[in-house]
Design a protein around this motif. Sequence first.
Motif, PDB file in Angstrom:
ATOM      1  N   ASN A   9      -0.080  -8.574  10.840  1.00 27.39           N
ATOM      2  CA  ASN A   9       0.182  -7.746   9.654  1.00 27.39           C
ATOM      3  C   ASN A   9      -0.578  -8.296   8.442  1.00 27.39           C
ATOM      4  OD1 ASN A   9       1.196  -6.096   7.667  1.00 27.39           O
ATOM      5  ND2 ASN A   9       3.337  -6.275   8.311  1.00 27.39           N
TER       6      ASN A   9
ATOM      7  N   TYR B 193       0.923   4.762  -1.220  1.00 22.54           N
ATOM      8  CA  TYR B 193       1.024   3.850  -2.361  1.00 22.54           C
ATOM      9  C   TYR B 193       0.503   2.454  -2.043  1.00 22.54           C
ATOM     10  CZ  TYR B 193       3.863   7.839  -3.239  1.00 22.54           C
ATOM     11  OH  TYR B 193       4.276   9.139  -3.349  1.00 22.54           O
ATOM     12  N   TRP B 194      -0.201   2.314  -0.942  1.00 29.12           N
ATOM     13  CA  TRP B 194      -0.855   1.045  -0.621  1.00 29.12           C
ATOM     14  C   TRP B 194      -2.154   0.956  -1.436  1.00 29.12           C
ATOM     15  CZ3 TRP B 194      -0.855   0.527   5.519  1.00 29.12           C
ATOM     16  CH2 TRP B 194       0.469   0.630   5.977  1.00 29.12           C
TER      17      TRP B 194
ATOM     18  N   ARG C   1      -1.370 -13.493  -2.229  1.00 28.61           N
ATOM     19  CA  ARG C   1      -1.580 -13.086  -3.616  1.00 28.61           C
ATOM     20  C   ARG C   1      -0.516 -13.678  -4.533  1.00 28.61           C
ATOM     21  NH1 ARG C   1      -1.897  -7.725  -2.042  1.00 28.61           N
ATOM     22  NH2 ARG C   1      -3.979  -7.842  -1.219  1.00 28.61           N
TER      23      ARG C   1
ATOM     24  N   PHE D  57       8.040 -13.788   6.002  1.00 25.54           N
ATOM     25  CA  PHE D  57       7.379 -13.844   7.308  1.00 25.54           C
ATOM     26  C   PHE D  57       6.913 -12.456   7.706  1.00 25.54           C
ATOM     27  CE2 PHE D  57      11.556 -12.600   8.399  1.00 25.54           C
ATOM     28  CZ  PHE D  57      12.411 -13.555   7.865  1.00 25.54           C
TER      29      PHE D  57
ATOM     30  N   ARG E  22       4.487  -1.608 -14.417  1.00 20.76           N
ATOM     31  CA  ARG E  22       4.339  -0.236 -13.905  1.00 20.76           C
ATOM     32  C   ARG E  22       5.550   0.279 -13.136  1.00 20.76           C
ATOM     33  NH1 ARG E  22      -0.939  -0.581 -10.370  1.00 20.76           N
ATOM     34  NH2 ARG E  22       0.112  -2.512  -9.758  1.00 20.76           N
TER      35      ARG E  22
ATOM     36  N   VAL F 197      -0.180 -10.022   0.710  1.00 25.58           N
ATOM     37  CA  VAL F 197       0.759 -10.022  -0.432  1.00 25.58           C
ATOM     38  C   VAL F 197       1.296 -11.441  -0.638  1.00 25.58           C
ATOM     39  CG1 VAL F 197       2.925  -9.104  -1.362  1.00 25.58           C
ATOM     40  CG2 VAL F 197       1.400  -7.596  -0.070  1.00 25.58           C
TER      41      VAL F 197
ATOM     42  N   ARG G  87      -1.948  -6.974   5.851  1.00 23.27           N
ATOM     43  CA  ARG G  87      -1.617  -6.503   4.485  1.00 23.27           C
ATOM     44  C   ARG G  87      -0.408  -7.243   3.934  1.00 23.27           C
ATOM     45  NH1 ARG G  87      -3.528  -2.411   1.582  1.00 23.27           N
ATOM     46  NH2 ARG G  87      -5.271  -1.324   2.488  1.00 23.27           N
TER      47      ARG G  87
ATOM     48  N   MET H  17      -2.678  -0.388  -4.392  1.00 20.07           N
ATOM     49  CA  MET H  17      -2.560  -0.249  -5.853  1.00 20.07           C
ATOM     50  C   MET H  17      -1.898  -1.459  -6.497  1.00 20.07           C
ATOM     51  SD  MET H  17      -1.387   3.698  -6.091  1.00 20.07           S
ATOM     52  CE  MET H  17      -2.004   4.907  -4.951  1.00 20.07           C
ATOM     53  N   GLY H  18      -1.596  -2.452  -5.704  1.00 23.38           N
ATOM     54  CA  GLY H  18      -0.979  -3.662  -6.258  1.00 23.38           C
ATOM     55  C   GLY H  18       0.521  -3.536  -6.507  1.00 23.38           C
ATOM     56  N   TYR H  19       1.141  -2.436  -6.043  1.00 14.80           N
ATOM     57  CA  TYR H  19       2.565  -2.234  -6.345  1.00 14.80           C
ATOM     58  C   TYR H  19       3.469  -3.254  -5.626  1.00 14.80           C
ATOM     59  CZ  TYR H  19       1.531   2.344  -8.477  1.00 14.80           C
ATOM     60  OH  TYR H  19       1.072   3.369  -9.283  1.00 14.80           O
ATOM     61  N   ALA H  20       3.162  -3.568  -4.351  1.00 15.86           N
ATOM     62  CA  ALA H  20       4.030  -4.506  -3.611  1.00 15.86           C
ATOM     63  C   ALA H  20       3.974  -5.879  -4.277  1.00 15.86           C
ATOM     64  CB  ALA H  20       3.593  -4.589  -2.150  1.00 15.86           C
TER      65      ALA H  20
ATOM     66  N   PHE I 110       6.831  -3.106  13.194  1.00 12.55           N
ATOM     67  CA  PHE I 110       8.265  -3.129  13.476  1.00 12.55           C
ATOM     68  C   PHE I 110       8.469  -2.608  14.903  1.00 12.55           C
ATOM     69  CE2 PHE I 110       7.798  -2.882   8.943  1.00 12.55           C
ATOM     70  CZ  PHE I 110       8.762  -3.758   8.462  1.00 12.55           C
TER      71      PHE I 110
ATOM     72  N   TRP J 218       9.013  -6.267   1.804  1.00 17.58           N
ATOM     73  CA  TRP J 218       8.519  -5.069   1.104  1.00 17.58           C
ATOM     74  C   TRP J 218       8.116  -4.001   2.106  1.00 17.58           C
ATOM     75  CZ3 TRP J 218       6.710 -10.024  -0.719  1.00 17.58           C
ATOM     76  CH2 TRP J 218       5.906 -10.682   0.216  1.00 17.58           C
ATOM     77  N   ARG J 219       8.228  -2.777   1.702  1.00 18.45           N
ATOM     78  CA  ARG J 219       7.753  -1.633   2.515  1.00 18.45           C
ATOM     79  C   ARG J 219       7.464  -0.483   1.569  1.00 18.45           C
ATOM     80  NH1 ARG J 219      11.809   0.484   6.979  1.00 18.45           N
ATOM     81  NH2 ARG J 219      11.753  -1.750   7.457  1.00 18.45           N
ATOM     82  N   LEU J 220       6.236   0.007   1.594  1.00 17.22           N
ATOM     83  CA  LEU J 220       5.838   1.132   0.723  1.00 17.22           C
ATOM     84  C   LEU J 220       5.338   2.288   1.567  1.00 17.22           C
ATOM     85  CD1 LEU J 220       3.649  -0.645  -2.016  1.00 17.22           C
ATOM     86  CD2 LEU J 220       6.123  -0.288  -2.015  1.00 17.22           C
TER      87      LEU J 220
HETATM   88  C1  LIG Z   1       2.762  -4.689   3.251  1.00 19.07           C
HETATM   89  C2  LIG Z   1       2.492  -3.652   2.173  1.00 19.07           C
HETATM   90  C3  LIG Z   1       3.698  -3.487   1.268  1.00 19.07           C
HETATM   91  C4  LIG Z   1       1.280  -4.118   1.360  1.00 19.07           C
HETATM   92  O1  LIG Z   1       0.868  -3.101   0.471  1.00 19.07           O
HETATM   93  P1  LIG Z   1      -0.516  -3.246  -0.318  1.00 19.07           P
HETATM   94  O2  LIG Z   1      -0.678  -2.040  -1.117  1.00 19.07           O
HETATM   95  O3  LIG Z   1      -1.582  -3.634   0.629  1.00 19.07           O
HETATM   96  O4  LIG Z   1      -0.257  -4.517  -1.235  1.00 19.07           O
HETATM   97  P2  LIG Z   1      -0.310  -4.603  -2.817  1.00 19.07           P
HETATM   98  O5  LIG Z   1       0.652  -3.657  -3.378  1.00 19.07           O
HETATM   99  O6  LIG Z   1      -0.183  -6.028  -3.150  1.00 19.07           O
HETATM  100  O7  LIG Z   1      -1.757  -4.065  -3.179  1.00 19.07           O
HETATM  101  C5  LIG Z   1      -2.899  -4.849  -2.992  1.00 19.07           C
HETATM  102  C6  LIG Z   1      -4.119  -3.971  -2.991  1.00 19.07           C
HETATM  103  O8  LIG Z   1      -4.118  -3.167  -4.173  1.00 19.07           O
HETATM  104  C7  LIG Z   1      -5.351  -3.378  -4.919  1.00 19.07           C
HETATM  105  N1  LIG Z   1      -5.043  -3.116  -6.332  1.00 19.07           N
HETATM  106  C8  LIG Z   1      -5.350  -1.984  -6.983  1.00 19.07           C
HETATM  107  N2  LIG Z   1      -4.883  -2.010  -8.233  1.00 19.07           N
HETATM  108  C9  LIG Z   1      -4.265  -3.186  -8.388  1.00 19.07           C
HETATM  109  C10 LIG Z   1      -3.589  -3.790  -9.470  1.00 19.07           C
HETATM  110  N3  LIG Z   1      -3.456  -3.173 -10.654  1.00 19.07           N
HETATM  111  N4  LIG Z   1      -3.043  -5.014  -9.281  1.00 19.07           N
HETATM  112  C11 LIG Z   1      -3.167  -5.654  -8.100  1.00 19.07           C
HETATM  113  N5  LIG Z   1      -3.811  -5.118  -7.028  1.00 19.07           N
HETATM  114  C12 LIG Z   1      -4.353  -3.891  -7.172  1.00 19.07           C
HETATM  115  C13 LIG Z   1      -5.742  -4.760  -4.516  1.00 19.07           C
HETATM  116  O9  LIG Z   1      -7.108  -4.974  -4.746  1.00 19.07           O
HETATM  117  C14 LIG Z   1      -5.424  -4.741  -3.034  1.00 19.07           C
HETATM  118  O10 LIG Z   1      -6.399  -3.950  -2.394  1.00 19.07           O
HETATM  119  P3  LIG Z   1      -6.915  -4.205  -0.890  1.00 19.07           P
HETATM  120  O11 LIG Z   1      -5.813  -3.754  -0.008  1.00 19.07           O
HETATM  121  O12 LIG Z   1      -8.088  -3.338  -0.783  1.00 19.07           O
HETATM  122  O13 LIG Z   1      -7.189  -5.670  -0.780  1.00 19.07           O
HETATM  123  C15 LIG Z   1       2.170  -2.268   2.823  1.00 19.07           C
HETATM  124  O14 LIG Z   1       1.032  -2.393   3.618  1.00 19.07           O
HETATM  125  C16 LIG Z   1       3.330  -1.745   3.666  1.00 19.07           C
HETATM  126  O15 LIG Z   1       4.274  -1.161   3.154  1.00 19.07           O
HETATM  127  N6  LIG Z   1       3.225  -1.944   5.009  1.00 19.07           N
HETATM  128  C17 LIG Z   1       4.235  -1.429   5.911  1.00 19.07           C
HETATM  129  C18 LIG Z   1       5.531  -2.194   5.865  1.00 19.07           C
HETATM  130  C19 LIG Z   1       5.355  -3.659   6.226  1.00 19.07           C
HETATM  131  O16 LIG Z   1       4.624  -4.005   7.148  1.00 19.07           O
HETATM  132  N7  LIG Z   1       6.082  -4.511   5.492  1.00 19.07           N
HETATM  133  C20 LIG Z   1       6.026  -5.932   5.699  1.00 19.07           C
HETATM  134  C21 LIG Z   1       6.820  -6.367   6.833  1.00 19.07           C
HETATM  135  S1  LIG Z   1       6.705  -8.125   7.048  1.00 19.07           S
END
Ligand SMILES: CC(C)(COP(=O)(O)OP(=O)(O)OC[C@H]1O[C@@H](n2cnc3c(N)ncnc32)[C@H](O)[C@@H]1OP(=O)(O)O)[C@@H](O)C(=O)NCCC(=O)NCCS
Length: 199
Positions: free
Chosen positions: A142, A108-109, A151, A137, A10, A148, A144, A111-114, A37, A102-104
């Motif tokens: 944190n 866009y949280w 996962r 780390f 994707r 990742v 979420r 959706m599995g993008y990270a 942060f 990663w940071r989104l």
């Molecule tokens: C950390 C971060 C990137 C995680 O994003 P996220 O969207 O939760 O993680 P993913 O992209 O792996 O998505 C997983 C979620 O998508 C769902 N999902 C939907 N469609 C999906 C698909 N096709 N494939 C996989 N997962 C999918 C999963 O079920 C999961 O849902 P849940 O949150 O309800 O459990 C985000 O929270 C972020 O940017 N945070 C701020 C910055 C940050 O803290 N960065 C890390 C510093 S250490």
Amino acid sequence: MPAPELQSPRLILRHWIPADRVPFALMNSDPEVMRYFPSVLSTDQSDLYAETVQLGLEEREFGFWAIEVRSADQDQGLFIGFAGLSVPQWNATFTPCLDIGWRLGRDYWGMGYASEAAHRILDYGFNQLDIEEVLSFASVLNARSIAVMERLGMIRNSEDDFVHPMFDPDSDLSRHVLYRMPKQLWMSLQSDQVMPAED
Ligand SMILES: CC(C)(COP(=O)(O)OP(=O)(O)OC[C@H]1O[C@@H](n2cnc3c(N)ncnc32)[C@H](O)[C@@H]1OP(=O)(O)O)[C@@H](O)C(=O)NCCC(=O)NCCS
């Protein structure tokens, strides 16, 4: 050699373009995105960050790639954030090392993008760059980001937990977990996925 563009089902992980600046500054000014942060970023700080990571991608075979969601009907897909590999510039018991991060944008949280971007980056790191181990780390709070790591199949040893030297040690955010992905584990996880099911 500059970092190559990477693709996943994707996403496109690419070099940064000027059009990324506005949405990037917006996500960096969002307190929810920057919750773990030390602070949100001003527009100038965000622009400088984008410029610095782009230079990194030009200088090395890895770095923080801009993430774009593929679009069937538009030339330019949607910029949603970044993911990539970096070398921490501070000292800890596990440095020098390579860290995946990663940071989104908030929209866009969930959706599995990270996870998809990180999976592609680990695949590239282990298969093309022949990296031996990738660490990740995050603040213990944190959830979420830790989800990742889990996962992806990364493993945590709680003895590796540490106080991040770039945070005030008294801050709630300073305590960090450390996850590891050794090349051997990655290879075995990938081969498990493609093994034909037994009758
Ligand atoms: C950390 C971060 C990137 C995680 O994003 P996220 O969207 O939760 O993680 P993913 O992209 O792996 O998505 C997983 C979620 O998508 C769902 N999902 C939907 N469609 C999906 C698909 N096709 N494939 C996989 N997962 C999918 C999963 O079920 C999961 O849902 P849940 O949150 O309800 O459990 C985000 O929270 C972020 O940017 N945070 C701020 C910055 C940050 O803290 N960065 C890390 C510093 S250490």
